[in-house]
Design an enzyme around this catalytic site. Sequence first.
Site, PDB file in Angstrom:
ATOM      1  N   ASN A  23      -9.702   1.756   8.977  1.00 58.44           N
ATOM      2  CA  ASN A  23      -9.140   1.238  10.270  1.00 58.44           C
ATOM      3  C   ASN A  23      -9.563   1.959  11.729  1.00 58.44           C
ATOM      4  O   ASN A  23     -10.358   1.442  12.401  1.00 58.44           O
ATOM      5  CB  ASN A  23      -7.510   1.688  10.213  1.00 58.44           C
ATOM      6  CG  ASN A  23      -6.715   1.361  11.282  1.00 58.44           C
ATOM      7  OD1 ASN A  23      -7.340   0.773  12.294  1.00 58.44           O
ATOM      8  ND2 ASN A  23      -5.590   1.391  11.063  1.00 58.44           N
ATOM      9  N   LYS A  47       0.859  -1.041   0.113  1.00 60.43           N
ATOM     10  CA  LYS A  47      -0.029   0.152   0.012  1.00 60.43           C
ATOM     11  C   LYS A  47       0.878   1.183   0.032  1.00 60.43           C
ATOM     12  O   LYS A  47       1.587   1.747   0.879  1.00 60.43           O
ATOM     13  CB  LYS A  47      -1.040  -0.045   1.027  1.00 60.43           C
ATOM     14  CG  LYS A  47      -1.725   1.320   1.233  1.00 60.43           C
ATOM     15  CD  LYS A  47      -2.648   1.483   2.523  1.00 60.43           C
ATOM     16  CE  LYS A  47      -3.036   2.879   2.870  1.00 60.43           C
ATOM     17  NZ  LYS A  47      -3.843   2.826   4.093  1.00 60.43           N
TER      18      LYS A  47
END
Lengths: 256, 65
Positions: free
Chosen positions: A205, A95
């Site tokens: 998240n 990522k």
Amino acid sequence: MKAYDVELGSRLLLGTAQYPSPAILADAVRASGAEVVTVSLRRESGRDRAGQGFWDLIRDLGVRVLPNTAGCHTAKEAVATAQMAREVFGTAWIKLEVIGDHDTLQPDVFGLVEAAGILCREGFEVFPYTTEDLGVADRLLEAGCRVLMPWGAPIGSGRGLSNPYGLRTMRARFPDVPLVVDAGIGLPSHAAQAMELGYDAVLLNTAVAKAGDPAAMARAFRQAIEAGRAAWLADPMDARDMAAPSTPVLGMAFRE
Amino acid sequence: MRLTVNGEAKEASASTLDGLLVELGYADTVVATAVNESFVPVTRRPALELSEGDTVEILAPMQGG
């Protein structure tokens, strides 16, 4: 969805940071149904070797990891971090974050394209954290990226989708590229909205980690993402400005 | 020799990166390394000679978003 030829059953990608405890993190990952979790690399400090314990926990969960280059501000830093992550985590997935602004944590898209080019040539499978800018998206695809991850809103803000129009345009422009909304999601309804726009997945998240009950929130996100996906596939109606009666008017009593 | 390890000044006797990891107690841990901001793969650690003033990063898996 498919990401770099890997078939994923879950369209929720979950971050592993900021949970109250490792046990709660593990519960949340299981409740989310996520098959991919994001991880990072940091300086191993102190004698407790916290990183080793964390890595053991993630391996026990049996999920695929997507390492990030969070906190990197230059292409050079991000490339070196990606190279280290590939060795430690044993995956070519990365990522890619190259941060351009301290306050908004928005991507430095120039550094991002530069780093993506280097990493793709080195055989990485890059998931770039980008904006909804179509020109930047073109450059990232030219560099070799086969997934794009535009932001929903600034990282950790929980504001939901700042620019639904831009995200819708991006979906229409790249119908065959896996697109993941990454960052800025605060509520399951935000995630559902991204899925209703036709996005392939959502990465989040803080919204789960900072909830009062992270596992319950993870489950709520799982359901919202499934609902949003189902709605997209069901071809939603067009919105209109004026009311239109849903009950038939024909045959009303008390009319001439 | 004087090194900067994970941002802190350290006096080390090891001359290679591999030796430094043993000296600092990282022998049995999963870590990635960089010297002077360039990645050093595990296979190159034994041959990598450290020099006075080198900057060494020792990174481990950590939570991330």
